[in-house]
Design a protein around this motif. Structure first.
Motif, short mmCIF file in Angstrom:
data_model
loop_
_atom_site.label_atom_id
_atom_site.label_comp_id
_atom_site.label_asym_id
_atom_site.label_seq_id
_atom_site.Cartn_x
_atom_site.Cartn_y
_atom_site.Cartn_z
N UNK A 89 0.83 -1.21 0.00
CA UNK A 89 0.00 0.00 0.00
C UNK A 89 0.86 1.25 0.00
N UNK A 90 1.94 1.24 0.80
CA UNK A 90 2.83 2.40 0.83
C UNK A 90 3.53 2.60 -0.51
N UNK A 91 3.91 1.50 -1.15
CA UNK A 91 4.54 1.60 -2.47
C UNK A 91 3.59 2.22 -3.49
N UNK A 92 2.34 1.77 -3.49
CA UNK A 92 1.37 2.31 -4.45
C UNK A 92 1.08 3.78 -4.15
N UNK A 93 1.01 4.12 -2.86
CA UNK A 93 0.74 5.52 -2.51
C UNK A 93 1.87 6.44 -2.96
N UNK A 94 3.11 5.98 -2.82
CA UNK A 94 4.25 6.84 -3.15
C UNK A 94 4.65 6.77 -4.62
N UNK A 95 4.47 5.62 -5.27
CA UNK A 95 4.95 5.46 -6.63
C UNK A 95 3.84 5.38 -7.67
N UNK A 96 2.60 5.26 -7.22
CA UNK A 96 1.51 5.04 -8.15
C UNK A 96 1.37 3.56 -8.47
N UNK A 97 0.28 3.22 -9.17
CA UNK A 97 0.07 1.83 -9.58
C UNK A 97 0.91 1.58 -10.83
N UNK A 98 2.00 0.85 -10.68
CA UNK A 98 2.93 0.65 -11.78
C UNK A 98 2.51 -0.47 -12.72
N UNK A 110 -19.88 -2.85 -12.86
CA UNK A 110 -18.77 -3.25 -12.01
C UNK A 110 -17.82 -4.14 -12.81
N UNK A 111 -16.58 -4.23 -12.32
CA UNK A 111 -15.55 -5.03 -12.99
C UNK A 111 -14.92 -5.97 -11.98
N UNK A 112 -14.70 -7.21 -12.42
CA UNK A 112 -14.13 -8.24 -11.55
C UNK A 112 -12.65 -8.40 -11.87
N UNK A 113 -11.82 -8.34 -10.83
CA UNK A 113 -10.36 -8.41 -10.99
C UNK A 113 -9.94 -9.89 -11.05
N UNK A 114 -9.38 -10.29 -12.20
CA UNK A 114 -8.92 -11.68 -12.35
C UNK A 114 -7.43 -11.80 -12.07
N UNK A 115 -6.69 -10.69 -12.12
CA UNK A 115 -5.27 -10.69 -11.78
C UNK A 115 -4.93 -9.32 -11.20
N UNK A 116 -4.36 -9.33 -10.00
CA UNK A 116 -4.06 -8.07 -9.31
C UNK A 116 -4.88 -7.90 -8.05
N UNK A 117 -5.37 -9.02 -7.50
CA UNK A 117 -6.20 -8.93 -6.30
C UNK A 117 -5.47 -8.35 -5.11
N UNK A 118 -4.18 -8.64 -4.99
CA UNK A 118 -3.41 -8.10 -3.85
C UNK A 118 -3.24 -6.60 -3.99
N UNK A 119 -3.01 -6.14 -5.22
CA UNK A 119 -2.94 -4.69 -5.45
C UNK A 119 -4.29 -4.03 -5.13
N UNK A 120 -5.38 -4.71 -5.49
CA UNK A 120 -6.71 -4.18 -5.19
C UNK A 120 -6.89 -4.05 -3.68
N UNK A 121 -6.50 -5.05 -2.92
CA UNK A 121 -6.64 -4.99 -1.45
C UNK A 121 -5.78 -3.87 -0.87
N UNK A 122 -4.59 -3.67 -1.44
CA UNK A 122 -3.72 -2.60 -0.95
C UNK A 122 -4.35 -1.23 -1.21
N UNK A 123 -4.95 -1.04 -2.39
CA UNK A 123 -5.61 0.24 -2.69
C UNK A 123 -6.83 0.45 -1.81
#
Length: 701
Positions: A89-98, A110-123
């Protein structure tokens, strides 16, 4: 898309130029991140030019509001760990979603995330903390639903994490560029201590990081080498050791051989703060716990010795003021000096009328409490609901009466002026760094004509003088009314003993540690409460004793393991005592270690009639072995349920299932309740307190 439609995705404009590079993407993403929703969702989803892959026109790049994203059932990752989520979460906040999320279209915009679930939880975590708006636009790549599973598998396969050595060097480059330790920690979601540790390793001789990259050196060895800052000294130490000597323990011991650990007895007595205030140099192991004094080393042993002796002499001055003929100080733990001295006994003084009356009253109170406990045990109804509560109340009253009587009786003994005039005292440090005052000592030349007494005020041991007094909490534990009967305690702890033995059979390392520990505490007098579970004489605790104490032992998993090991060694060992030593000389080390494990295991005897107070060596042994008694014991009617009261049976079901069965079992006879409870407890892995790990025994239920 209409500008008035809110909370809907915005398809990115298809461009003809090549796709922007990652740096350009990051700049574009940074412009919009973290803006809270004053302008609504429409402003948060404005289009950003970006080119979708030309090979598949069905794939679209979208900006989707964060609150319109959900995890897809097609996502192949089903294990979601919390470790590292704050860092991400800190990485995404400081660097953006890379790296954009992979999604498929769902119902209701709505849209269902099939890859990137951990990034979704961090956001989502950033939204919970107020760092991001719920409508924060998120870059996504949208696929047809038919490709959801293969996309999820593809993105989660073939990944390679950054090597820790590369991260260490990267952190050092950030520091060299002008960032502070705190800034690096904040941008990457780790603690400042973590950054300092990685920087410490980055400053090792480059040779060691190269070895680490090719798995030719362990992280523990790197941490040990980091105790010295000079890269040349690191390399000299490494090269001066044979390859088999380069363990982390060996490196650390060589680098700290001339220093005193802060958890040593002298350092504990003086205190780290006092040592540093006196100008003493300190070396700290950055990789040990901040609260672990074994990672702090006091470099000036001479200064530490001086400070300790000065503090001890201050204590001695107070003892001298009591009127003794002489007082000596000793920083040594050797008991030879004490053994050379004779000892006088404290003498009983005449009590005043008031003191005698107080003693008589306290003795009467103690007898009354003891009689009440005996009467309750003899005539009370164990099936009554308040039986155990009343039993505990009476036991506490008896323990309090015992304490009051003992305190009053101790005041009736004293050192007389005549004894002080011919005897002395020794003020010394024991093995724990605590001050012990041995009073009433007679020097060898003064012992003629003196006789030893037997008063209760004699300090130390009348025999060999090398045993410490039992801690007060052990005495309190011995006086407390037991929660379980002696028979049941011996039954349960016999099962635990068998499980400890069985686990040790397959762990030669812990068996060796156990054996060496027992020998070391014997040689150095470092006895602790409950440290005698290993009988190094050796006194085997075999199937005969275990079968006598532990109900159902013969059919237990531990008996099966121990029986198999016994049969195996019985077949391998020579039949005659005369041939045993020669046979052992011819064996490989692995064979000797395995036999040591079995023999050490069979020496363990943790059977106890009462609950052990304080820290018990059996607990430490169980922790080292990772012993879970639920793997070795079940609460069957014979092993437990038939041996305890109805109240305890109900407690067991409530702890195991979370359901109070009192109403459901009302009116049941004891035998019916036991059968009912056995079914409820089956498969729950519930354990009574004597079989739980120490941390679980102390936790409230």
């Amino acid at each position: 898309m209409s500008s008035t439609s809110t909370a809907k995705e915005t398809e990115m404009t298809v461009m003809t130029q090549p796709e922007m590079n990652e740096a350009s993407n990051a700049r574009a993403r940074t412009k919009g991140r973290g803006k809270k929703g004053a302008g609504g969702a429409a402003s948060a989803v404005s289009a950003t030019p970006m080119t979708p892959p030309p090979s598949d026109p069905t794939v679209r790049d979208l900006l989707v509001p964060l609150d319109r994203l959900m995890l897809s059932e097609a996502n192949v990752r089903t294990v979601h760990l919390e470790d590292g989520l704050d860092e991400l979460a800190a990485l995404i906040e400081s660097q953006g979603l890379l790296q954009r999320l992979c999604v498929v279209a769902g119902a209701a915009d709505r849209y269902a995330v099939v890859a990137g679930g951990r990034r979704l939880r961090a956001m989502q975590l950033l939204v919970q903390r107020g760092a991001w708006s719920a409508s924060q636009p998120v870059e996504c790549r949208c696929f047809d639903e038919g490709r959801a599973l293969e996309v999820s598998i593809a993105e989660n396969s073939g990944r390679e994490a950054m090597h820790p050595a590369d991260q260490m060097v990267a952190f050092q480059r950030l520091i060299d560029s002008g960032l502070s330790t705190a800034q690096v920690a904040g941008r990457f979601g780790v603690s400042a201590l973590t950054v300092e540790r990685r920087l410490k390793l980055a400053r090792l001789a480059p040779r060691f990081l190269d070895l680490y990259r090719v798995n030719q050196i362990e992280p523990e060895q790197l941490m040990a080498l980091a105790l010295v800052d000079d890269p040349a000294a690191q390399e000299a130490l490494w090269d001066g050791l044979n390859p088999y000597e380069r363990s982390a323990w060996r490196i650390r011991s060589l680098l700290t051989s001339s220093a005193c650990p802060a958890d040593g007895r002298l350092a504990r007595f003086v205190g780290l703060a006092a040592y540093e205030a006196a100008g003493g140099a300190v070396r700290r192991d950055l990789f040990s716990s901040p609260d672990d004094l074994s990672g702090v080393f006091l470099e000036d042993a001479g200064l530490l010795q001086t400070l300790a002796l000065t503090a001890l002499r201050e204590r001695a001055a107070a003892v001298q003021a009591e009127g003794w003929a002489w007082v000596e100080c000793s920083l040594e733990t050797d008991f030879a000096a004490l053994r050379r001295h004779g000892r006088l006994a404290m003498e009983r003084r005449d009590l005043t009328t008031e003191e005698a009356q107080v003693l008589e009253t306290l003795a009467a109170e103690q007898r009354a409490c003891a009689d009440a406990c005996e009467a309750h045990e003899a005539s009370g109804d164990p099936e009554a609901g308040d039986f155990e509560a009343l039993e505990q109340c009476l036991a506490e009253a008896l323990a309090a009466a015992d304490d009051r009587l003992a305190a009053a009786e101790s005041g009736g003994w004293t050192w007389t002026p005549g004894q002080c005039a011919c005897a002395g005292a020794m003020v010394r440090l024991d093995a724990r760094g605590e001050v012990q005052v041995e009073r009433g000592l007679l020097r060898p030349e003064d012992r003629a004509g003196q006789t030893r007494g037997t008063g209760p005020g004699i300090h130390g041991n009348q025999g060999n003088g090398d045993e410490e007094r039992a801690p007060c909490d052990e005495v309190d534990a011995a006086r407390a009314r037991p929660e379980f009967s002696e028979k049941l305690m011996r039954d349960l702890t016999a099962h635990r003993t068998a499980a400890l033995q069985a686990a040790l059979v397959h762990n030669p390392h812990v068996a060796l540690v156990t054996l060496v520990h027992r020998m070391a505490e014997t040689v150095f007098g470092l006895y602790g409460p409950g440290d005698d579970v290993v009988k190094v004489l050796v006194r085997p605790t075999g199937d005969g004793l275990l079968g006598q104490e532990a109900s159902g032992y013969a059919a237990s998993p531990a008996a099966e393991v121990l029986g198999a090991a016994e049969s195996d060694w019985g077949d391998r060992l020579p039949g005659s005592p005369a041939a045993l030593f020669d046979w052992l000389l011819g064996q490989e080390t692995d064979t000797l270690m395995a036999l040591l494990a079995y023999c050490t295991a069979r020496s363990v005897n943790a059977v106890a009639a009462r609950s052990q107070g304080g820290t018990h060596q059996g607990d430490a042994l169980a922790l080292a072995l990772g012993l879970d008694m639920a793997d070795w014991w079940r609460p069957t009617p014979a092993c437990y349920l038939s041996q305890v009261s109805k109240a305890k049976v109900l407690d067991a079901m409530r702890e195991a299932t979370g359901v109070d069965e009192t109403a459901a079992t009302a009116g049941m006879k004891k035998a019916e309740l036991v059968t009912y409870a056995a079914g409820k407890l089956e498969g729950t892995r519930w354990l009574p307190k004597p079989l739980r790990s120490r941390s679980n025994r102390l936790a409230p239920t």
